[in-house]
Design an enzyme around this catalytic site. Sequence first.
Site, PDB file in Angstrom:
ATOM      1  N   CYS A   2       0.866  -1.173   0.000  1.00 60.12           N
ATOM      2  CA  CYS A   2       0.000   0.000   0.000  1.00 60.12           C
ATOM      3  C   CYS A   2       0.901   1.221   0.000  1.00 60.12           C
ATOM      4  CB  CYS A   2      -0.844   0.054   1.265  1.00 60.12           C
ATOM      5  SG  CYS A   2      -1.842  -1.406   1.508  1.00 60.12           S
ATOM      6  N   ARG A  28       1.252   2.041  -5.983  1.00 62.24           N
ATOM      7  CA  ARG A  28       1.468   1.052  -4.929  1.00 62.24           C
ATOM      8  C   ARG A  28       0.167   0.332  -4.518  1.00 62.24           C
ATOM      9  NH1 ARG A  28       6.243   1.323  -2.233  1.00 62.24           N
ATOM     10  NH2 ARG A  28       5.249   0.288  -0.462  1.00 62.24           N
ATOM     11  N   TRP A  75      -3.765  -1.522  -1.191  1.00 58.65           N
ATOM     12  CA  TRP A  75      -3.735  -2.758  -1.977  1.00 58.65           C
ATOM     13  C   TRP A  75      -4.085  -3.839  -0.958  1.00 58.65           C
ATOM     14  CZ3 TRP A  75      -3.432  -4.396  -6.856  1.00 58.65           C
ATOM     15  CH2 TRP A  75      -3.120  -5.732  -7.088  1.00 58.65           C
ATOM     16  N   ASN A 101       1.219   0.007   6.044  1.00 56.65           N
ATOM     17  CA  ASN A 101       1.602  -0.808   4.894  1.00 56.65           C
ATOM     18  C   ASN A 101       2.390  -1.992   5.430  1.00 56.65           C
ATOM     19  OD1 ASN A 101       4.316  -0.535   2.543  1.00 56.65           O
ATOM     20  ND2 ASN A 101       2.545  -1.827   2.414  1.00 56.65           N
ATOM     21  N   GLY A 102       1.947  -3.210   5.084  1.00 57.14           N
ATOM     22  CA  GLY A 102       2.660  -4.393   5.555  1.00 57.14           C
ATOM     23  C   GLY A 102       1.677  -5.456   6.000  1.00 57.14           C
ATOM     24  N   GLU A 479       8.390 -21.034 -18.657  1.00 54.58           N
ATOM     25  CA  GLU A 479       8.137 -19.660 -18.196  1.00 54.58           C
ATOM     26  C   GLU A 479       9.272 -18.731 -18.663  1.00 54.58           C
ATOM     27  OE1 GLU A 479       6.020 -17.726 -17.284  1.00 54.58           O
ATOM     28  OE2 GLU A 479       6.955 -16.142 -16.120  1.00 54.58           O
ATOM     29  N   LYS A 483       8.725 -15.394 -21.008  1.00 59.47           N
ATOM     30  CA  LYS A 483       9.218 -14.044 -20.681  1.00 59.47           C
ATOM     31  C   LYS A 483       9.948 -13.446 -21.872  1.00 59.47           C
ATOM     32  CE  LYS A 483       7.327 -13.119 -18.041  1.00 59.47           C
ATOM     33  NZ  LYS A 483       6.344 -14.001 -17.578  1.00 59.47           N
ATOM     34  N   GLU A 486       7.568 -12.567 -24.909  1.00 56.99           N
ATOM     35  CA  GLU A 486       6.611 -11.473 -24.764  1.00 56.99           C
ATOM     36  C   GLU A 486       7.258 -10.091 -24.681  1.00 56.99           C
ATOM     37  OE1 GLU A 486       3.884 -12.102 -21.497  1.00 56.99           O
ATOM     38  OE2 GLU A 486       5.497 -12.620 -20.143  1.00 56.99           O
ATOM     39  N   HIS A 502      12.385 -35.432 -29.939  1.00 53.85           N
ATOM     40  CA  HIS A 502      11.229 -35.902 -30.706  1.00 53.85           C
ATOM     41  C   HIS A 502      10.699 -34.801 -31.625  1.00 53.85           C
ATOM     42  CE1 HIS A 502      11.115 -39.593 -28.392  1.00 53.85           C
ATOM     43  NE2 HIS A 502      11.318 -38.854 -27.309  1.00 53.85           N
ATOM     44  N   LYS A 602      -2.395  -6.406 -19.096  1.00 50.59           N
ATOM     45  CA  LYS A 602      -2.045  -6.997 -17.800  1.00 50.59           C
ATOM     46  C   LYS A 602      -3.081  -8.029 -17.359  1.00 50.59           C
ATOM     47  CE  LYS A 602       0.563  -7.483 -14.255  1.00 50.59           C
ATOM     48  NZ  LYS A 602       1.732  -8.345 -14.481  1.00 50.59           N
TER      49      LYS A 602
HETATM   50  C1  F6R Z   1       2.836 -13.404 -18.734  1.00 53.78           C
HETATM   51  C2  F6R Z   1       1.567 -12.816 -18.394  1.00 53.78           C
HETATM   52  C3  F6R Z   1       0.320 -13.503 -18.828  1.00 53.78           C
HETATM   53  C4  F6R Z   1      -0.507 -13.840 -17.586  1.00 53.78           C
HETATM   54  C5  F6R Z   1      -1.859 -14.469 -17.973  1.00 53.78           C
HETATM   55  C6  F6R Z   1      -2.657 -14.867 -16.752  1.00 53.78           C
HETATM   56  O1  F6R Z   1       3.900 -12.616 -18.327  1.00 53.78           O
HETATM   57  O2  F6R Z   1       1.530 -11.814 -17.749  1.00 53.78           O
HETATM   58  O3  F6R Z   1       0.594 -14.658 -19.557  1.00 53.78           O
HETATM   59  O4  F6R Z   1       0.236 -14.714 -16.808  1.00 53.78           O
HETATM   60  O5  F6R Z   1      -2.595 -13.575 -18.738  1.00 53.78           O
HETATM   61  O6  F6R Z   1      -2.898 -13.791 -15.915  1.00 53.78           O
HETATM   62  P1  F6R Z   1      -3.448 -13.991 -14.445  1.00 53.78           P
HETATM   63  O7  F6R Z   1      -2.388 -14.632 -13.651  1.00 53.78           O
HETATM   64  O8  F6R Z   1      -3.777 -12.613 -13.980  1.00 53.78           O
HETATM   65  O9  F6R Z   1      -4.660 -14.864 -14.557  1.00 53.78           O
END
Ligand code: F6R
Length: 607
Positions: A2, A28, A75, A101-102, A479, A483, A486, A502, A602
């Site tokens: 927060c 935040r 948050w 915050n915490g 993963e 990264k 993307e 394969h 996001k």
């Molecule tokens: C990868 C990324 C997306 C999310 C996906 C699921 O860096 O940000 O692939 O992981 O859209 O999002 P959440 O976890 O919010 O359901």
Amino acid sequence: MCGIVGVITAEGGVGDVLSKALKRLEYRGYDSVGVATVNENKLYIKKDKGKIDEVNERLNLTDVPGRTGIGHTRWATHGVPSKRNSHPHGDCKNRLAVVHNGIIENYSELKERLTRNGHIFLSDTDTEVIPHLIEEKLNSGLTGFHAVLEAVKELKGSYAIAVLIADHPDKIYVARNESPLVIGVKNKNYVFCASDIPAFLPITNQVIFLYDGEVAELSLEGVVIRNLNGEVVEREVLEVDLTPEMAKKGGFPHFMLKEIFEQPKALKNTLRIDERKLIEVCKILSESNRIVFTSAGTSFYAGLCGKYFLANISRTGSEAVISSEFDEIMKNIIDERTTVVAISQSGETSDTISAAKYAKRFGAKIISISNTVGSSLTRLADATVYTQAGPEIGVAATKTFLVQLGALSLISSKLAEFKGVITRDEYKTLLNDLNTIPEIIQLILDKTEGEVKASTEAYYNSTSILYLGRGISSAVAMEGALKLKEISYIHAEGYAAGESKHGPIALISTGFPVVFVAPMDSTHNKIIGNIMEMKSRGARIISVIEEGDEEIKSISDTVFRVPKTSDNFFKQIVYIVPLQLFAYYIAVRKGLDPDKPRNLAKAVTVA
Ligand code: F6R
């Protein structure tokens, strides 16, 4: 995570100063907002659910009397976003207000004791124990400063707090432990406290840093800092040379890098999940005859890791299903003895919510793992485990992946104890292992970042990179590849290394980069075989290895080393960190903005 702020101003307009400062801290957290001021020994509080601008429009936060005030942008961690859970929180007699915050780890015990002593609680937050504790100290005859000092001695966990006491209208009391808090001063005109420098940067760049285990009394006459023994601590005023944008990113050039560096803290906070919550979840899991992880993107790879954790730690079988494929795969096999573990940092991903709703129609139980309190997914779940990463602003998930792995490790360990697969002592050993992971990650950030950054020169103009691992490291490799693709727009695929022969091996020709996630575990010998297969076809080998692994080092072109972790049961978790840094520095080397990759959002709220 927060944002908290406090200000004493000789120039008036405290509401305006607070609102502007809160706006600058909105990154935040932004699910609710509140301010408190004191005027003529009376407290005034305005707060509500919503973003700062919305709440400001409804309540006019700038219209508050006095010269001294505190504010909070939330948050949520304990208690859904709502007016009653918004900060500031008060005591029973409206004599004081607190923003925090915490996470207060021992809040349940404190709340029980305070309730027995007659205190009335109005929220579901952990924070509310703080004003009531201070109230007790004031009632026992202590003055403002000493009441705050004695109260914080009883708190366990992380906190940065600012306290306003009606009887001391010209003072703010602050304290911190493991949550950020800085003090800003400008002549005898302003004194601030805030979670972060940007809150007050347009007014002053003169700062005093408060350290863990310190309490301070702020007034226009000066700042007095004491340690928890009550001894005065001298601290100099420093001038910081930061633009507001840089300050918001904590001095990092991008939010993504800041968030990668926040991982030790985020994981540490997540590992504080209440044992009772873990037991609630384990009860559901142990009563089901089918466990299915479902999630999307990065969260799907966390689900894949979850499958390994459950099998290896708690001897429990499970499946991981991409949420957009859930109904097609599960339609004939789901029933009321199925438990779906839906993982989503945002809790708003449409595909994951649809999968959970679909499963619910057949009577399945839903456990959600989310970073967002009160999100849609958590509202339809039978039980939720909250990760504690704070808001993630970079579009690419980094710290939220790591904390998902932390939560899954905890659940799997608890389930193993719950089912009698391991003893209480063995469970404690697992917890000890897990609790050392944040330090190991810190070491990687301190020591490995340089070698990762330096390596990018050799790989940034690649058109495709293959990522391989075995066991749980295959999910980490996937993963890592996600990264890279993307944020750098380089084609990348993650594969189980054994599967590479394969098909994917056909891609390999001289100079093709292949990343190997190669911890010292039961997969080590086999991964060496996979490296040799790729090497003999001309691949350039990048290996993420344990420090001292000379064997893999000698057959690799580039290595990223993680500290020796051989004895740690959860050692594979940390291997994602160099891969996050690799993706980040490649994107930066290509001149791209890693915080805002093209075509991505996001939270994907459309099916
Ligand atoms: C990868 C990324 C997306 C999310 C996906 C699921 O860096 O940000 O692939 O992981 O859209 O999002 P959440 O976890 O919010 O359901």
